[in-house]
Motif scaffolding. Structure first.
Motif, mmCIF file in Angstrom:
data_model
loop_
_atom_site.group_PDB
_atom_site.id
_atom_site.type_symbol
_atom_site.label_atom_id
_atom_site.label_comp_id
_atom_site.label_asym_id
_atom_site.label_seq_id
_atom_site.Cartn_x
_atom_site.Cartn_y
_atom_site.Cartn_z
ATOM 1 N N GLU A 79 0.837 -1.213 0.000
ATOM 2 C CA GLU A 79 0.000 0.000 0.000
ATOM 3 C C GLU A 79 0.869 1.259 0.000
ATOM 4 O OE1 GLU A 79 -3.874 -1.802 2.400
ATOM 5 O OE2 GLU A 79 -2.196 -0.925 3.507
ATOM 6 N N ARG A 80 1.916 1.211 0.807
ATOM 7 C CA ARG A 80 2.809 2.370 0.875
ATOM 8 C C ARG A 80 3.476 2.639 -0.474
ATOM 9 N NH1 ARG A 80 6.275 5.731 3.767
ATOM 10 N NH2 ARG A 80 8.339 5.523 2.858
ATOM 11 N N SER A 81 3.854 1.560 -1.150
ATOM 12 C CA SER A 81 4.543 1.767 -2.430
ATOM 13 C C SER A 81 3.580 2.348 -3.474
ATOM 14 C CB SER A 81 5.180 0.472 -2.921
ATOM 15 O OG SER A 81 4.190 -0.467 -3.245
ATOM 16 N N ILE A 82 2.314 1.926 -3.424
ATOM 17 C CA ILE A 82 1.343 2.505 -4.373
ATOM 18 C C ILE A 82 1.148 3.999 -4.073
ATOM 19 C CG2 ILE A 82 -1.074 2.475 -5.158
ATOM 20 C CD1 ILE A 82 -1.090 -0.529 -4.660
ATOM 21 N N ALA A 83 1.050 4.326 -2.770
ATOM 22 C CA ALA A 83 0.865 5.731 -2.393
ATOM 23 C C ALA A 83 2.069 6.570 -2.823
ATOM 24 C CB ALA A 83 0.636 5.844 -0.897
ATOM 25 N N LEU A 84 3.289 5.994 -2.683
ATOM 26 C CA LEU A 84 4.508 6.707 -3.105
ATOM 27 C C LEU A 84 4.480 6.980 -4.611
ATOM 28 C CD1 LEU A 84 7.453 4.987 -1.183
ATOM 29 C CD2 LEU A 84 6.724 7.367 -0.997
ATOM 30 N N LEU A 85 4.070 5.951 -5.352
ATOM 31 C CA LEU A 85 3.994 6.079 -6.813
ATOM 32 C C LEU A 85 3.015 7.195 -7.183
ATOM 33 C CD1 LEU A 85 5.018 4.594 -9.406
ATOM 34 C CD2 LEU A 85 2.912 3.278 -9.339
ATOM 35 N N THR B 210 17.951 5.175 -18.185
ATOM 36 C CA THR B 210 16.669 4.704 -17.637
ATOM 37 C C THR B 210 15.956 3.779 -18.619
ATOM 38 O OG1 THR B 210 16.517 6.801 -16.469
ATOM 39 C CG2 THR B 210 14.525 5.482 -16.552
ATOM 40 N N ALA B 211 15.993 4.117 -19.896
ATOM 41 C CA ALA B 211 15.334 3.267 -20.894
ATOM 42 C C ALA B 211 15.986 1.883 -20.934
ATOM 43 C CB ALA B 211 15.396 3.929 -22.264
ATOM 44 N N ARG B 212 17.307 1.850 -20.783
ATOM 45 C CA ARG B 212 17.986 0.542 -20.783
ATOM 46 C C ARG B 212 17.574 -0.275 -19.558
ATOM 47 N NH1 ARG B 212 21.652 0.331 -24.890
ATOM 48 N NH2 ARG B 212 22.762 2.261 -25.408
ATOM 49 N N ARG B 213 17.457 0.410 -18.380
ATOM 50 C CA ARG B 213 17.038 -0.305 -17.167
ATOM 51 C C ARG B 213 15.589 -0.768 -17.296
ATOM 52 N NH1 ARG B 213 19.958 3.697 -12.972
ATOM 53 N NH2 ARG B 213 22.076 2.929 -13.338
ATOM 54 N N LEU B 214 14.776 0.080 -17.927
ATOM 55 C CA LEU B 214 13.369 -0.297 -18.150
ATOM 56 C C LEU B 214 13.297 -1.550 -19.017
ATOM 57 C CD1 LEU B 214 10.302 0.294 -17.990
ATOM 58 C CD2 LEU B 214 10.569 1.784 -19.968
ATOM 59 N N GLU B 215 14.154 -1.580 -20.037
ATOM 60 C CA GLU B 215 14.233 -2.767 -20.904
ATOM 61 C C GLU B 215 14.509 -4.007 -20.077
ATOM 62 O OE1 GLU B 215 17.298 -2.329 -23.854
ATOM 63 O OE2 GLU B 215 15.835 -2.029 -25.459
ATOM 64 N N GLN B 216 15.499 -3.894 -19.159
ATOM 65 C CA GLN B 216 15.875 -5.057 -18.356
ATOM 66 C C GLN B 216 14.751 -5.494 -17.425
ATOM 67 O OE1 GLN B 216 19.427 -3.612 -16.558
ATOM 68 N NE2 GLN B 216 20.693 -4.058 -18.360
ATOM 69 N N ARG C 235 9.206 3.984 -15.913
ATOM 70 C CA ARG C 235 8.441 4.684 -16.967
ATOM 71 C C ARG C 235 8.253 6.147 -16.601
ATOM 72 N NH1 ARG C 235 4.942 -0.023 -18.143
ATOM 73 N NH2 ARG C 235 6.065 -0.971 -19.883
ATOM 74 N N GLU C 236 7.906 6.407 -15.327
ATOM 75 C CA GLU C 236 7.689 7.796 -14.896
ATOM 76 C C GLU C 236 8.996 8.579 -14.930
ATOM 77 O OE1 GLU C 236 4.844 9.074 -14.720
ATOM 78 O OE2 GLU C 236 3.644 7.249 -14.676
ATOM 79 N N ALA D 196 9.730 14.262 -7.412
ATOM 80 C CA ALA D 196 9.183 13.067 -8.070
ATOM 81 C C ALA D 196 10.306 12.068 -8.338
ATOM 82 C CB ALA D 196 8.501 13.470 -9.369
ATOM 83 N N GLU D 197 11.421 12.591 -8.845
ATOM 84 C CA GLU D 197 12.566 11.734 -9.176
ATOM 85 C C GLU D 197 13.027 10.955 -7.934
ATOM 86 O OE1 GLU D 197 15.648 14.077 -10.986
ATOM 87 O OE2 GLU D 197 17.011 12.374 -11.093
ATOM 88 N N ASN D 198 13.114 11.665 -6.782
ATOM 89 C CA ASN D 198 13.537 10.996 -5.540
ATOM 90 C C ASN D 198 12.593 9.856 -5.164
ATOM 91 O OD1 ASN D 198 15.705 12.647 -5.286
ATOM 92 N ND2 ASN D 198 14.693 14.106 -3.896
ATOM 93 N N LEU D 199 11.293 10.118 -5.266
ATOM 94 C CA LEU D 199 10.316 9.085 -4.898
ATOM 95 C C LEU D 199 10.429 7.869 -5.806
ATOM 96 C CD1 LEU D 199 6.979 10.868 -3.973
ATOM 97 C CD2 LEU D 199 8.733 9.916 -2.505
ATOM 98 N N PHE D 200 10.559 8.119 -7.121
ATOM 99 C CA PHE D 200 10.642 6.989 -8.051
ATOM 100 C C PHE D 200 11.920 6.187 -7.804
ATOM 101 C CE2 PHE D 200 7.905 9.843 -10.835
ATOM 102 C CZ PHE D 200 6.732 9.231 -10.417
ATOM 103 N N ASN D 201 13.021 6.899 -7.492
ATOM 104 C CA ASN D 201 14.262 6.178 -7.196
ATOM 105 C C ASN D 201 14.127 5.350 -5.917
ATOM 106 O OD1 ASN D 201 15.984 6.703 -9.380
ATOM 107 N ND2 ASN D 201 16.336 8.787 -8.644
ATOM 108 N N GLU D 202 13.395 5.907 -4.932
ATOM 109 C CA GLU D 202 13.156 5.173 -3.684
ATOM 110 C C GLU D 202 12.392 3.870 -3.979
ATOM 111 O OE1 GLU D 202 11.350 7.637 -0.608
ATOM 112 O OE2 GLU D 202 10.635 5.822 0.412
ATOM 113 N N LEU D 203 11.392 3.982 -4.849
ATOM 114 C CA LEU D 203 10.602 2.801 -5.216
ATOM 115 C C LEU D 203 11.466 1.747 -5.905
ATOM 116 C CD1 LEU D 203 7.251 4.244 -6.587
ATOM 117 C CD2 LEU D 203 7.505 2.573 -4.753
ATOM 118 N N ILE D 204 12.322 2.227 -6.823
ATOM 119 C CA ILE D 204 13.175 1.302 -7.566
ATOM 120 C C ILE D 204 14.124 0.586 -6.608
ATOM 121 C CG2 ILE D 204 15.074 1.192 -9.239
ATOM 122 C CD1 ILE D 204 13.501 3.510 -10.734
#
Ligand SMILES: [Zn+2]
Length: 390
Positions: A107-113, A165-171, A147-148, A128-136
């Motif tokens: 639930e927390r990860s969805i709220a962070l996203l 980022t696109a290369r990591r998304l690919e992986q 993607r974000e 936003a960048e910090n939050l997405f990096n935290e999720l990753i």
């Protein structure tokens, strides 16, 4: 306040009172009704009646206890506000949610996203960048987070970060990103060209082509550069490469090719090439350029015969417009007047039409964009084909 905004604001007290009442009922089934209503609810209601919806929302949101039953309600409300463009309210709801210690990891990860997306909408890209990096880092929803992040780097034109980022998304997604990574290299190449760093421009174009050999844009950037610098023979080679990379873009290169061939005094060779292109693709840009060359060489009558023959195979407004133009040159009296009227009509049809269209979202464009301004997809805008186009 707008009518639907008011409705939305009332949804929260409704959700709050229902959730609070359900909670109370399970404890004390038989208590008198009026005692069950929380004083907080009246406080919120008061704010609402005094047209202070922000304060009202704060009270009501706090009232809805965050538990497994109401997390969904909070997320839905946050989403609703964001979709309506009320991002500040969405942020408050998502922040309130994250502050609760009772949330599960999921639930927390969805709220962070969601909060990350709110920040993006407000233009707070760093947060936003910090939050997405935290999720990753936490390994939760990393595909969505990549993607974000990719959206952020594209908006910020940070192409190096976008490529990584696109290369990591690919992986992490298993989904190929070759075509967009090639576009990012082309973006870098254009930045280098503007900065006058031609070597780096060429390096980036080479990288674009090695990751996506069908990247017509890479050929076009270099061909345009060579063209502007008078290197016509080399430019011809690259413009022609676009045919096998993406033949839909052929109409883009016919005019520059005409100039290149004229410059090196090899018009005959170009005429032979154009005949090939016309018989393979039949696009009207090639037909009209070839008709012009035929007119120069063999006279207008021959050009008219050529266009008429091609129009039977590929009817287009542009073709008809050119035929009328040729006919006008020889017409007199009332015939001429009628032709002038028809020509005005075809000219208006051509002028009002968009020359390009996005294959993904249908966006109409007057110029060629490599990234669709509407849906943000890459390489989806192409010249319009058919009766009113090519
Ligand atoms: Zn689009």
């Amino acid at each position: 306040m707008e009518a639907d905004s008011a409705l939305l604001v009332w949804l929260i007290p409704l959700a709050a009172i229902v959730s609070w009442w359900l909670g109370r009922r399970s404890v004390k089934q038989n208590q008198a009704g009026i005692q069950r209503i929380s004083p907080e609810y009246f406080k919120g209601l008061n704010y609402l009646l005094n047209e202070q919806p922000d304060k009202a929302i704060e009270v009501f949101v706090k009232m809805i206890e965050v538990d497994s039953e109401t997390v969904e309600t909070h997320l839905a409300l946050g989403n609703l506000f964001r979709r309506r463009g009320e991002v500040d309210r969405a942020i408050r709801i998502h922040q309130n949610l994250i502050a609760r210690p009772t949330l599960s990891r999921e639930e927390r990860s969805i709220a962070l996203l969601e909060l990350g997306i709110d920040y993006m909408r407000s233009g707070l890209f760093d947060r936003a960048e910090n939050l997405f990096n935290e999720l990753i880092e936490s390994g939760m929803h990393s595909v969505l987070a990549y993607r974000e992040l990719l959206n952020i780097y594209q908006q910020e034109k940070e192409w190096d970060n976008a490529i990584v980022t696109a290369r990591r998304l690919e992986q992490s997604s298993g989904q190929k990103c070759n075509t967009i990574i090639a576009q990012f290299y082309c973006e870098k190449a254009e930045q280098m060209l503007q900065a006058g760093n031609i070597k780096s421009m060429k390096d980036n174009l080479q990288k674009a082509l090695s990751i996506d050999p069908d990247c017509a844009r890479a050929s076009m950037i270099e061909a345009d550069y060579l063209f502007k610098n008078g290197k016509f023979k080399q430019a011809i080679k690259l413009y022609k490469r676009i045919e096998r990379q993406d033949f839909a873009l052929m109409p883009e290169v016919i005019q520059p090719l005409l100039t290149c061939y004229k410059e090196i005094d090899k018009k005959e060779e170009f005429i032979r090439y154009l005949h090939e292109v016309v018989s393979k693709y039949g696009n009207i840009t090639s037909i009209l350029v070839l008709a012009e060359l035929i007119a120069e060489k063999e006279g207008t009558a021959e050009a008219v015969r050529f266009i008429t023959r091609e129009l039977k195979k590929h009817p287009t407004v542009k073709g008809v417009d050119r035929l009328i133009e040729y006919a006008l040159a020889q017409a007199e009296g009332t015939t001429r007047d009628s032709l002038v009227s028809i020509k005005e009509l075809t000219a208006r049809l051509i002028k009002d039409r968009s020359m390009y269209k996005c294959n993904n979202c249908g966006f109409d464009a007057k110029v060629l964009h490599w990234q669709c301004p509407s849906c943000k997809h890459w390489s989806t805008i192409k010249p319009v084909y058919g009766l009113e186009g090519e």
